[in-house]
Design an enzyme around this catalytic site. Sequence first.
Site, PDB file in Angstrom:
ATOM      1  N   HIS A  89     -14.213  76.977  -7.853  1.00 51.09           N
ATOM      2  CA  HIS A  89     -15.038  78.145  -7.510  1.00 51.09           C
ATOM      3  C   HIS A  89     -14.323  79.068  -6.541  1.00 51.09           C
ATOM      4  CE1 HIS A  89     -17.947  75.092  -8.865  1.00 51.09           C
ATOM      5  NE2 HIS A  89     -18.482  76.128  -9.470  1.00 51.09           N
ATOM      6  N   HIS A 138     -19.804  66.571 -19.319  1.00 46.81           N
ATOM      7  CA  HIS A 138     -19.387  67.147 -18.044  1.00 46.81           C
ATOM      8  C   HIS A 138     -20.619  67.634 -17.286  1.00 46.81           C
ATOM      9  CE1 HIS A 138     -17.659  69.751 -15.060  1.00 46.81           C
ATOM     10  NE2 HIS A 138     -18.358  70.753 -15.539  1.00 46.81           N
TER      11      HIS A 138
HETATM   12  N1  GLN Z   1     -16.871  73.645 -20.853  1.00 44.40           N
HETATM   13  C1  GLN Z   1     -17.399  74.591 -19.921  1.00 44.40           C
HETATM   14  C2  GLN Z   1     -16.261  75.369 -19.293  1.00 44.40           C
HETATM   15  O1  GLN Z   1     -15.223  74.811 -19.123  1.00 44.40           O
HETATM   16  C3  GLN Z   1     -18.172  73.897 -18.840  1.00 44.40           C
HETATM   17  C4  GLN Z   1     -18.743  74.878 -17.867  1.00 44.40           C
HETATM   18  C5  GLN Z   1     -19.739  74.281 -16.909  1.00 44.40           C
HETATM   19  O2  GLN Z   1     -19.781  73.126 -16.684  1.00 44.40           O
HETATM   20  N2  GLN Z   1     -20.528  75.073 -16.291  1.00 44.40           N
HETATM   21  O3  GLN Z   1     -16.405  76.526 -18.929  1.00 44.40           O
HETATM   22 ZN    ZN Z   2     -18.975  72.448 -14.644  1.00 43.63          ZN
END
Ligand code: GLN
Ligand code: ZN
Length: 768
Positions: free
Chosen positions: A700, A647
């Site tokens: 966000h 991710h």
């Molecule tokens: N696995 C993390 C979460 O879900 C990913 C956070 C991120 O990408 N900053 O919080």
């Molecule tokens: Zn993220």
Amino acid sequence: MNKVKSSNLGYPRIGENREWKKALEQFWGGKLEKEAFLKQVEEIRLQHLQKQKDKGIDLIPVGDFSLYDHILDTAVMFGLVPKRFKYDGGKVSLETYFDIARGTNGSVASEMTKWFNTNYHYIVPELDRAIPSLVENRPLQFYKEAKQKLGIDGKPVILGPVTFVKLSKGYKESEFHAVVDQFVPLYAEILRELQKEGVEWVQIDEPILSTTISKEEVALCKGVYRTLHEAAPNVKVILQTYFDSIEHFEDVISLPVQGIGLDFVHDHGENLIALKKHGFPKDKVLAAGIIDGRNIWRANLDDKLSTLAEITKVVSKDHLIVQPSSSLLHIPVTVKSEESLDEVLKEALSFADEKLYEVAVLTKGIQIGRDAIQEEMAASTKVIQTLNESSFRYNKQVREAIQKLPNYKVEREVPFHVRQKIQEEAFQLPLLPTTTIGSFPQTQEVRKQRLNWRKGELTDAEYEEYINAEIRKWIDIQEELGLDVFVHGEFERTDMVEYFGEKLAGFQFTKFGWVQSYGSRCVKPPLIYGDVSYQAPMTVKETVYAQSLTTKPVKGMLTGPITILNWSFVRDDISRYDVANQIALALRKEVETLEAHGIHMIQVDEPAIREGLPLKRENWESYLNAAVYAFKLATTSVRNDTQIHTHMCYSDFEEIIDAIKALDADVISIETSRSHGELIHAFEENTYDKGIGLGVYDIHSPRVPKLEELVRNVDRALQVLDPKLFWINPDCGLKTRGINETVDALKVMVEAAKQTREKLRTKHTINL
Ligand code: GLN
Ligand code: ZN
């Protein structure tokens, strides 16, 4: 000027105890009236100025303070409010300011992007053909405030027009010069008013000059700064660069300004070489960034003084300013309150306040001579030596493993298209599988329980039961929502890097070492001070427990080596890449352990790969190769039917798409919703042929997205991406969100997936 001056470029906003953050959040939460809020933040601001004065800093920055982000401050100063927000001209209200940053029920927030290669996020200004005007002279306002309230003759800090426009969106590349020209008269007006007020020094930040830019762009700067000088000839402008050496050294140092600020820490030694080679104009001041504004290690003052001595061979002392290499925004406030740290380590640390002390000492040293700071120099040398000789710096096994890296397998057994079939068979997921990024809301309650456990008020067993109960609750919610791939929710983690740092050897944690990440959100980067090694399983218990509660696959959730590296303060006595590989080897063990415990989807988050990109393009390849290598070192030892996810949180990944492909992850989820589909264009040019989920809504902001919006986002993505490879997920983890809004948003998301699947099915039937 006959004396070497000390200066600072910017001071952390958040306060020793994050008072700033608390005030903001109380205000947003309706628990603090506007008046009281403004009063509180004013106190914080003034206190910070006073502190810098007390530390002996001559040129104290004013106007660097912000209520959210200084790029957004610059935008609203020019009346730049995106059309979707309420605004009828004039000074932008506090409410609108926060709406742009955080979004409202009806309107999405402005996009957020990382500030150069830092973990600080700024709000991307949306120019969109708006005509800028100076609706408020912020630098002037803050200058006056410091003068009236504290008798401080501050140095206003302004983000320069070239960098400001470069970082904005909503214009065509070919219009760049014309757009910059629109801002020049406004900057001229700011400076004129500052001149009228009797301001002597102004710092104009143009960090863009430390990136790879063209000669024409430097030429543009020449015109811009000439106009500004003509507008306010009595104001001395320091053109400030940081985070790397400057391109086109000779051209930049001859720009029509009175001072040039250079970074002598993160410049790979190049600024000093260029300085010696090309000299420096006699009529200009050199602001020498000599103390590291980005890392937290105490400086070896002896070495630093030698560097300054080198510089004074080219620049006379009366034309020298000593300062940190960048704003101190990127480091915590003070080491003072860290009581529980190992003494050897604590002694070797230097946060913002201590950095200012170092600046003041060096200023004295270069002014009067080595002898004047003999004691301070000896102390710093000793502390660093003690640190380097301490046993925790060196782990024989780890060093041997790093030596033997070529023996490790860093490729999956078969290529993706073969794995894809195997994994389809193994998981039997529907088309457009839905999932989340890992974390679920970290409520007050979760944090309270963790705190109690840390204080010893909760036994390990009680805490574990509490976490398990949260996991159960959210597994139920995920079942109810009808998601396809589950997560355990990360309730046991405060922070995705801290959590792993606490379980690996080689890390230490401060108590108050917070740094602003975006808005009021602060992070507490760990210190990597010794060799990193695996000690015991880190995520197996929670993941296996979650998996035991459902037949849906639960993703194991790890933070990747480059993110751990980029979000930590890293030792600087060995190469960063060696540190990354040490972390990768430890994660590799965790991946293998998860797999051995029946977890067959493992997500290794690398949200920080992009922000670590060097400012100069010529250095990208070596960085990206090292990043890809570390990721693969961590992830490739798994079976073919184990699916590796990753991710990343940013949208402008076009430039690094080859590196992302090279990670060879089976599925990637990536943030896009704040950039309103821009990423889609990237895929028109670049096919992506592995599993991919483009975040369909922005996490966000507290806003619950509308169904049509999400369906539209998915449709748009499917115009360029193969539905067989497409996943549906939010932009990022949900830990900062409330429970209700999370559930509501995910409901909408699952519904959007259903509708799209249905559409695809009917389209398919018609095609038949
Ligand atoms: N696995 C993390 C979460 O879900 C990913 C956070 C991120 O990408 N900053 O919080
Ligand atoms: Zn993220």
